[in-house]
Scaffold this active site. Structure first.
Site, PDB file in Angstrom:
ATOM      1  N   LYS A  25       0.837  -1.191   0.000  1.00 37.05           N
ATOM      2  CA  LYS A  25       0.000   0.000   0.000  1.00 37.05           C
ATOM      3  C   LYS A  25       0.878   1.249   0.000  1.00 37.05           C
ATOM      4  O   LYS A  25       1.863   1.338   0.744  1.00 37.05           O
ATOM      5  CB  LYS A  25      -0.900   0.023   1.237  1.00 37.05           C
ATOM      6  N   LYS A  42     -12.245  -8.588  -8.210  1.00 33.10           N
ATOM      7  CA  LYS A  42     -12.424  -9.217  -6.906  1.00 33.10           C
ATOM      8  C   LYS A  42     -13.774  -9.930  -6.884  1.00 33.10           C
ATOM      9  O   LYS A  42     -14.823  -9.298  -7.043  1.00 33.10           O
ATOM     10  CB  LYS A  42     -12.345  -8.172  -5.798  1.00 33.10           C
TER      11      LYS A  42
END
Length: 356
Positions: A127, A230
């Site tokens: 991240k 996803k």
């Protein structure tokens, strides 16, 4: 841990103030509520809560994040129902490559050593989007770990900004990094105009997640190079198959921090839609507790594609309080009410409801 039989109605307040009694007789033979502990805080969470539901095909997992809307919850519930009611053929003795994941609060150097030595991963997702100095420091921690292990030539880094970068911040950060090691940057900016501008100005491939999943953008090839798909947040395997047909870029399959039980569908999707690509499904590395007897984590950078079953002992150890169960019951009921009857019927589910 107590189970909830579907013969018991779940009641929630409808928008007009009346009670909707949703009797899910065929849909939920068994509900198992759980709370899993994360190794480090991730996305502001210390735990992952959710519900397992059992159907004729096996177990599905409903574990949308706390900030999800009822509409987003309903897509996740559709995916869970699909897993529980649709019998998919899983391949035998087949594995897929997966990336390691390093969260906001993990030390990237130590986490990279663990990713390489324990799990054998040479693709790492991290991240970013904090500030330039912090992002550069975290990136360099990964590079240092793999360089010391003499694996720098195998390293591929995936950056995920979650739309937190402006165009100038993205350019400034990338100018400080060894871009040859970057496979792609995921959702660097939020708006299409920013993405289009950045796409023109950098040589690093751009992958999109939220632009597709939240904003419904499908024709993205003029401002992106890849699509992150996803399974759970998008409604299941059949739903993403339809979505992939609309896209004009290649796809990578990624997870949504499900338990090892919920990860099963995503593993099958990765094998089906991107079998030769590294999937973003090493999320088991982030869990301190899980619902399976053995956690589903990478071995030599790969995970076996199969349907993973929960352990009764692990379920008992991961239970929720009655109050928390009640909140999840209401959340399921609201999500259920938003699923069209035709969709439930296509899954072989008998939906019987009555107004009260």
């Amino acid at each position: 841990m107590p189970s909830r039989k579907n013969a018991n109605p779940i009641s929630v307040d409808s928008p007009n103030g009346h009670k909707n009694l949703i009797t899910m007789v065929s849909a939920f033979p068994q509900l198992e509520f759980f709370s899993l502990t994360l190794r480090e805080k991730f996305r502001g969470l210390n735990t992952r809560e959710g519900v397992l539901l059992q159907g004729p095909a096996g177990w599905g997992e409903f574990s949308p994040f706390p900030n999800y809307t009822p509409e987003q919850d309903s897509l996740w519930l559709r995916a869970a129902l699909e897993s529980a009611f649709v019998l998919f053929d899983y391949p035998k003795d087949t594995s897929i490559g997966v990336n390691a994941i390093i969260g906001d609060n993990e030390d990237p150097y130590r986490a990279s050593i663990r990713a390489l030595e324990v799990f054998g991963c040479t693709t790492v997702k991290i991240k970013v989007g904090l500030d330039v100095a912090s992002d550069v420091k975290r990136f360099e921690g990964i590079v240092r770990a793999y360089s010391e292990a003499q694996k720098l030539g195998d390293l591929r880094i995936r950056l995920d900004a979650n739309g937190r970068w402006s165009v100038p911040q993205a350019k400034d950060t990338l100018s400080e990094l060894n871009c040859a090691l970057i496979e792609y940057i995921e959702q660097p900016c939020q708006s299409v105009s920013e993405l289009r501008e950045l796409h023109r100005k950098i040589n690093v491939p751009i992958a999109l997640d939220e632009s597709i999943r939240v904003d419904g953008q499908y024709q993205i090839s003029d401002f992106a190079d890849l699509a992150i798909i996803k399974v759970s947040p998008l409604g299941g395997i059949n739903a993403i198959e339809e979505l992939i047909e609309k896209l004009d870029v290649p796809v990578r399959i990624s997870g949504a921090l499900e338990s090892s039980v919920g990860l099963s569908a995503s593993l099958l999707a990765a094998h089906t839609f991107a079998p030769h690509e590294v999937a973003g499904l090493g999320t088991g590395m982030l869990l301190a507790t899980d619902l399976t007897g053995e956690p589903v984590v990478p071995h030599l950078g790969r995970i076996l594609v199969k349907r993973y079953e929960p352990s009764r002992e692990k379920i008992s150890e991961s239970g929720l309080s009655p109050d928390q169960q009640g909140l999840w019951e209401k959340r399921i009921a609201r999500a259920w009410a938003l699923i069209p009857v035709a969709v439930l019927a296509s899954l072989g589910i008998d939906n019987r409801s009555m107004q009260g």
